[in-house]
Design a protein around this motif. Structure first.
Motif, short mmCIF file in Angstrom:
data_model
loop_
_atom_site.label_atom_id
_atom_site.label_comp_id
_atom_site.label_asym_id
_atom_site.label_seq_id
_atom_site.Cartn_x
_atom_site.Cartn_y
_atom_site.Cartn_z
N ARG A 6 1.90 -2.66 4.10
CA ARG A 6 0.87 -2.09 3.43
C ARG A 6 -0.36 -2.84 3.96
O ARG A 6 -0.75 -3.95 3.31
N THR A 7 -1.69 -1.97 4.30
CA THR A 7 -3.05 -2.93 4.91
C THR A 7 -3.29 -3.16 3.54
O THR A 7 -4.30 -4.21 3.88
N ASP A 8 -2.93 -3.17 2.45
CA ASP A 8 -3.71 -2.82 1.36
C ASP A 8 -2.67 -4.05 0.14
O ASP A 8 -2.89 -4.99 -0.69
N THR A 10 -2.14 -7.90 -1.11
CA THR A 10 -2.10 -8.71 -1.27
C THR A 10 -1.73 -9.97 -0.85
O THR A 10 -0.61 -9.55 -0.77
N THR A 61 4.42 -2.66 -1.84
CA THR A 61 3.75 -3.65 -0.57
C THR A 61 4.93 -3.53 0.37
O THR A 61 3.72 -3.31 2.40
#
Ligand code: PEP
Ligand code: MN
Length: 367
Positions: A6-8, A10, A61
């Motif tokens: 996922r692009t978000d 962490t 993720t």
């Protein structure tokens, strides 16, 4: 399988995913690679149980997972939503743009030879300069290259002309010094399966030109690319440079069919080297055009101001006039085939047509 992240996600979440994969029994680099519009991890799914895979796919993720049967994962076409574009200075390989032409002598010989070569390459319409400082010669008695002194001369010729340079690195311990002097590192055909060199070159974070081994299958070549991609470096250009055959009339057989074939398997750009691919200068023009017709993402050509004086590979080395003809005919063919209607990402490459050729000669209207 390929795990799309996922692009978000962490950094901590990515690390958690890697630990989870390792705990489920996945082996391998498990590093994330930026490809296309996002980051991916390549995993050999045969090491995971069905329930392990389900646990991974439920992690926050993970955006989605794509199953891939080929042994190469990150190099697989499915790993990237768009073709990889490799940037070397302002030159772009891949992504359907105008194929850049790289030219220069087999070896850096003297300061005047490499500067003259660079100027002739630029005037003929080449966008990058090649030249070997470390030469992998079949005979230990043959010219072995100027080493670090040659790298410095090559870099200087690149600065004078503004052409980015590509040169071969032959051993892991020399990656740093070669990377200091060149915009792109070449892994030569003889070293395609030198895995410690592939990894060291990958970690340099420089774009890599990966030549096909003279006796390598396409799958072995893509797995060699996978070693570089596994370091987190997506900037790999594959180079078809001929494979060994039974016939000694040519030095190698340029596998033109490999160009569209490999492009159907991978998102990485593929370029063609008709110089090493034939070993005969009179075959370089027709095989350059054959490569363009086959959809190559670039050409790399051996050119010397006085080809017969070349200290290496003289028989396959062309002169600047023939280089200019190849550039002109290659682009005429490229456009005649209806390619490159979208110039939005190609301004760097179209310039060379403006500089050396009137656009009309290659079937284009001036903008
Ligand atoms: C070269 O580019 O001069 C060279 C040695 O190429 P290859 O590794 O393809 O033989
Ligand atoms: Mn050569």
């Amino acid at each position: 399988m390929i795990i799309f992240i996922r692009t978000d996600a962490t950094l901590d979440q990515r690390a958690e995913l890697r630990h989870a994969l390792a705990a489920e029994g996945a082996r391998g680099p498990l590093g994330t690679l930026p490809l296309g519009t996002g980051d991916v991890i390549g995993v050999d799914a045969s090491m995971l149980t069905r329930s392990g895979r389900e646990r991974i796919s439920r992690m926050h993720t993970v955006d989605h997972i794509v199953s891939i049967k080929t042994p190469y994962k990150l190099a697989n076409l499915a790993a990237s939503k768009q073709p990889t574009r490799v940037h070397v200075g302002g030159v772009i390989f891949g992504g359907g743009g105008i194929p850049p032409i790289v030219a220069g002598p087999c070896s850096v010989e003297t300061e005047s030879q490499i500067i003259e070569s660079a100027q002739a390459a630029k005037a003929a319409g080449a966008k990058m300069l090649r030249g070997g400082a470390f030469k992998p010669r079949t005979s230990p008695y043959a010219f072995q290259g100027l080493g670090v002194a040659g790298l410095k001369l090559l870099a200087r010729a690149g600065e004078i002309t503004g052409l980015p340079v590509v040169t071969e690195v032959m051993e892991p311990g020399m990656v740093d010094v070669v990377a200091e002097h060149a915009g792109m590192l070449q892994i030569g055909a003889r070293n395609m399966q030198n895995y410690s060199l592939l990894v060291a070159a990958g970690y340099s974070n420089k774009p890599i030109l990966l030549k096909r081994g003279p006796s390598s299958t396409i799958e072995e070549w893509l797995l060699a690319a996978e070693y570089i991609l596994s370091t987190g470096n997506p900037q790999v250009v594959l180079c078809e440079r001929g494979i060994r055959s039974f016939d000694s009339m040519t030095r190698n057989v340029l596998d033109v069919a490999a160009i569209p074939l490999v492009k159907s398997l991978t998102h990485l750009p593929v370029i063609s080297d008709p110089s090493h691919g034939t070993g005969r200068r009179e075959l370089v023009h027709p095989m350059s055009l054959a490569s363009i017709a086959a959809g190559t993402d670039g050409l790399i050509l051996e050119m010397h101001p006085r080809p017969d004086e070349s200290l290496s590979d003289a028989a396959q080395t062309i002169d600047p006039a023939l280089l200019q003809k190849i550039v002109k005919d290659a682009y005429a063919l490229h456009f005649a085939m209806g390619r490159s209607n979208d110039f939005s990402c190609r301004t760097d490459n179209i310039d060379i047509v403006h500089e050396s050729l009137p656009l009309e000669t290659v079937g284009l209207q001036s903008k």
